[in-house]
Scaffold this motif. Sequence first.
Motif, PDB file in Angstrom:
ATOM      1  N   UNK A  58      78.006  52.737  79.666  1.00  0.00           N
ATOM      2  CA  UNK A  58      78.913  51.606  79.861  1.00  0.00           C
ATOM      3  C   UNK A  58      78.280  50.537  80.746  1.00  0.00           C
ATOM      4  N   UNK A  59      77.512  50.973  81.712  1.00  0.00           N
ATOM      5  CA  UNK A  59      76.827  50.028  82.592  1.00  0.00           C
ATOM      6  C   UNK A  59      75.884  49.128  81.796  1.00  0.00           C
ATOM      7  N   UNK A  60      75.190  49.712  80.827  1.00  0.00           N
ATOM      8  CA  UNK A  60      74.265  48.939  79.990  1.00  0.00           C
ATOM      9  C   UNK A  60      75.030  48.028  79.031  1.00  0.00           C
ATOM     10  N   UNK A  61      76.035  48.585  78.366  1.00  0.00           N
ATOM     11  CA  UNK A  61      76.778  47.821  77.359  1.00  0.00           C
ATOM     12  C   UNK A  61      77.529  46.642  77.966  1.00  0.00           C
ATOM     13  N   UNK A  62      78.171  46.870  79.123  1.00  0.00           N
ATOM     14  CA  UNK A  62      79.024  45.852  79.720  1.00  0.00           C
ATOM     15  C   UNK A  62      78.331  45.087  80.844  1.00  0.00           C
ATOM     16  N   UNK A  63      77.068  45.425  81.103  1.00  0.00           N
ATOM     17  CA  UNK A  63      76.273  44.757  82.149  1.00  0.00           C
ATOM     18  C   UNK A  63      76.986  44.830  83.508  1.00  0.00           C
ATOM     19  N   UNK A  64      77.439  46.027  83.814  1.00  0.00           N
ATOM     20  CA  UNK A  64      78.078  46.281  85.109  1.00  0.00           C
ATOM     21  C   UNK A  64      77.080  47.015  86.006  1.00  0.00           C
ATOM     22  N   UNK A  65      76.670  46.404  87.117  1.00  0.00           N
ATOM     23  CA  UNK A  65      75.754  47.108  88.035  1.00  0.00           C
ATOM     24  C   UNK A  65      76.434  48.364  88.571  1.00  0.00           C
ATOM     25  N   UNK A  66      75.792  49.487  88.412  1.00  0.00           N
ATOM     26  CA  UNK A  66      76.406  50.753  88.810  1.00  0.00           C
ATOM     27  C   UNK A  66      75.810  51.228  90.133  1.00  0.00           C
ATOM     28  N   UNK A  67      76.628  51.835  90.973  1.00  0.00           N
ATOM     29  CA  UNK A  67      76.187  52.268  92.305  1.00  0.00           C
ATOM     30  C   UNK A  67      76.308  53.787  92.439  1.00  0.00           C
ATOM     31  N   UNK A  78      91.167  62.032  79.027  1.00  0.00           N
ATOM     32  CA  UNK A  78      90.521  62.007  80.340  1.00  0.00           C
ATOM     33  C   UNK A  78      89.144  61.349  80.231  1.00  0.00           C
ATOM     34  N   UNK A  79      88.406  61.691  79.178  1.00  0.00           N
ATOM     35  CA  UNK A  79      87.085  61.088  78.968  1.00  0.00           C
ATOM     36  C   UNK A  79      87.200  59.598  78.648  1.00  0.00           C
ATOM     37  N   UNK A  80      88.154  59.236  77.809  1.00  0.00           N
ATOM     38  CA  UNK A  80      88.320  57.836  77.409  1.00  0.00           C
ATOM     39  C   UNK A  80      88.709  56.961  78.592  1.00  0.00           C
ATOM     40  N   UNK A  81      89.543  57.500  79.487  1.00  0.00           N
ATOM     41  CA  UNK A  81      89.991  56.751  80.657  1.00  0.00           C
ATOM     42  C   UNK A  81      88.820  56.412  81.583  1.00  0.00           C
ATOM     43  N   UNK A  82      87.745  57.175  81.491  1.00  0.00           N
ATOM     44  CA  UNK A  82      86.573  56.944  82.340  1.00  0.00           C
ATOM     45  C   UNK A  82      86.080  55.502  82.226  1.00  0.00           C
ATOM     46  N   UNK A  83      86.159  54.916  81.029  1.00  0.00           N
ATOM     47  CA  UNK A  83      85.730  53.520  80.842  1.00  0.00           C
ATOM     48  C   UNK A  83      86.578  52.584  81.697  1.00  0.00           C
ATOM     49  N   UNK A  84      87.901  52.770  81.652  1.00  0.00           N
ATOM     50  CA  UNK A  84      88.805  51.896  82.413  1.00  0.00           C
ATOM     51  C   UNK A  84      88.645  52.114  83.916  1.00  0.00           C
ATOM     52  N   UNK A 119      88.107  48.558  75.246  1.00  0.00           N
ATOM     53  CA  UNK A 119      89.040  49.259  74.370  1.00  0.00           C
ATOM     54  C   UNK A 119      88.314  49.949  73.209  1.00  0.00           C
ATOM     55  N   UNK A 120      87.356  49.257  72.616  1.00  0.00           N
ATOM     56  CA  UNK A 120      86.636  49.813  71.468  1.00  0.00           C
ATOM     57  C   UNK A 120      85.756  50.987  71.887  1.00  0.00           C
ATOM     58  N   UNK A 121      85.004  50.818  72.976  1.00  0.00           N
ATOM     59  CA  UNK A 121      84.129  51.903  73.436  1.00  0.00           C
ATOM     60  C   UNK A 121      84.959  53.085  73.925  1.00  0.00           C
ATOM     61  N   UNK A 169      73.000  61.992  74.398  1.00  0.00           N
ATOM     62  CA  UNK A 169      72.407  61.311  73.252  1.00  0.00           C
ATOM     63  C   UNK A 169      72.925  59.885  73.160  1.00  0.00           C
ATOM     64  N   UNK A 170      74.218  59.678  73.460  1.00  0.00           N
ATOM     65  CA  UNK A 170      74.757  58.318  73.466  1.00  0.00           C
ATOM     66  C   UNK A 170      73.955  57.442  74.422  1.00  0.00           C
ATOM     67  N   UNK A 171      73.757  57.964  75.627  1.00  0.00           N
ATOM     68  CA  UNK A 171      73.035  57.181  76.635  1.00  0.00           C
ATOM     69  C   UNK A 171      71.603  56.889  76.197  1.00  0.00           C
ATOM     70  N   UNK A 172      70.910  57.901  75.671  1.00  0.00           N
ATOM     71  CA  UNK A 172      69.519  57.717  75.230  1.00  0.00           C
ATOM     72  C   UNK A 172      69.444  56.646  74.153  1.00  0.00           C
ATOM     73  N   UNK A 173      70.355  56.690  73.194  1.00  0.00           N
ATOM     74  CA  UNK A 173      70.353  55.713  72.099  1.00  0.00           C
ATOM     75  C   UNK A 173      70.648  54.305  72.611  1.00  0.00           C
ATOM     76  N   UNK A 174      71.633  54.178  73.498  1.00  0.00           N
ATOM     77  CA  UNK A 174      71.981  52.867  74.048  1.00  0.00           C
ATOM     78  C   UNK A 174      70.844  52.322  74.910  1.00  0.00           C
ATOM     79  N   UNK A 175      70.258  53.201  75.718  1.00  0.00           N
ATOM     80  CA  UNK A 175      69.146  52.768  76.569  1.00  0.00           C
ATOM     81  C   UNK A 175      67.969  52.309  75.717  1.00  0.00           C
TER      82      UNK A 175
END
Length: 311
Positions: free
Chosen positions: A46-55, A159-165, A180-182, A286-292
Amino acid sequence: MNEAFNITGNGRIYRETLDTIKELWADFIYGGHIFAFGAICVAFMCSILFEIPITWDFLVIIYLTFYIIYLYDYFNGTEDDEKTNSTRANYFRQNDSKTITRILYGSIVSIASIYVLYSDIPNMLIGFAILFLGVTYQAYFKGLTKKITAFKNIFVSMVWAILVYVMFIYYSYPITMEALIISTFIFLRMTGIQILFDIRDIEGDQKKGLRTFPAIYGYRKGLMTLIAINFVTAILLIYGAYIEAIPYTALMIVPVIFYAQNYLDKVDRSRKDHKSYLFAAGEPFIWFVLIFSGSMFFRMVPYISEITNVL
């Protein structure tokens, strides 16, 4: 004499090192770490897709939250694992319940401390609300699985989906159509993974009267549902990119359907192949590897012509 002693000593060190690695691996797989690591992968994705700096503070909170949820669930489900996942049941028998209790309480205190030092009360309340829902499933919500078909799948996937929000709120970003889509993508993928685990436990769930999807509709329809979810999630991402609701980088996750189809085929051949369920549990990685990989590729595209000229 010294040479023989050294050989014996080296062999002992090798065995001890190997035993340590095996113990760490067992802890990672059966102790809840694999899904906690998966949650971290979702956060990075999500950090990559939404360009949110993660800490680091958010990463630790997410890791410990999912670690607590799964460790507590597995520990309390040891008796249920006797027939369907005896290896995990044996793992918890070998671990002292007092030690696990200390780990759980220590993790909760760590999460609270991070919220106090690096975030705020509203975020803490949201975080602990999710944690509360996760750890109370066994005691208060599991009974609903006997009344509502696929309740467990929906509950866990939510619970997993809420992680995005949670991530958007933590960093004070407005929740957009992208989120919403992700989030829907994650919900559908995790629902499929949960149904796959229910296929493994189908006989036990039927005896307990649990209304999991495979227990009600059968093994074959369960697999067909997972194949359908594969195509639906791919279409969701393609359509989202087409209407420009999500970045084109998100399309790099589409090949995950082939990865998923591979472990589905293995389960179809043998429901006792535990490696297949391990591959399913590791899908967020795998999601992360593909997005990265996709992110790196799209960053390099403007420079490809220059690189070609140099070569």
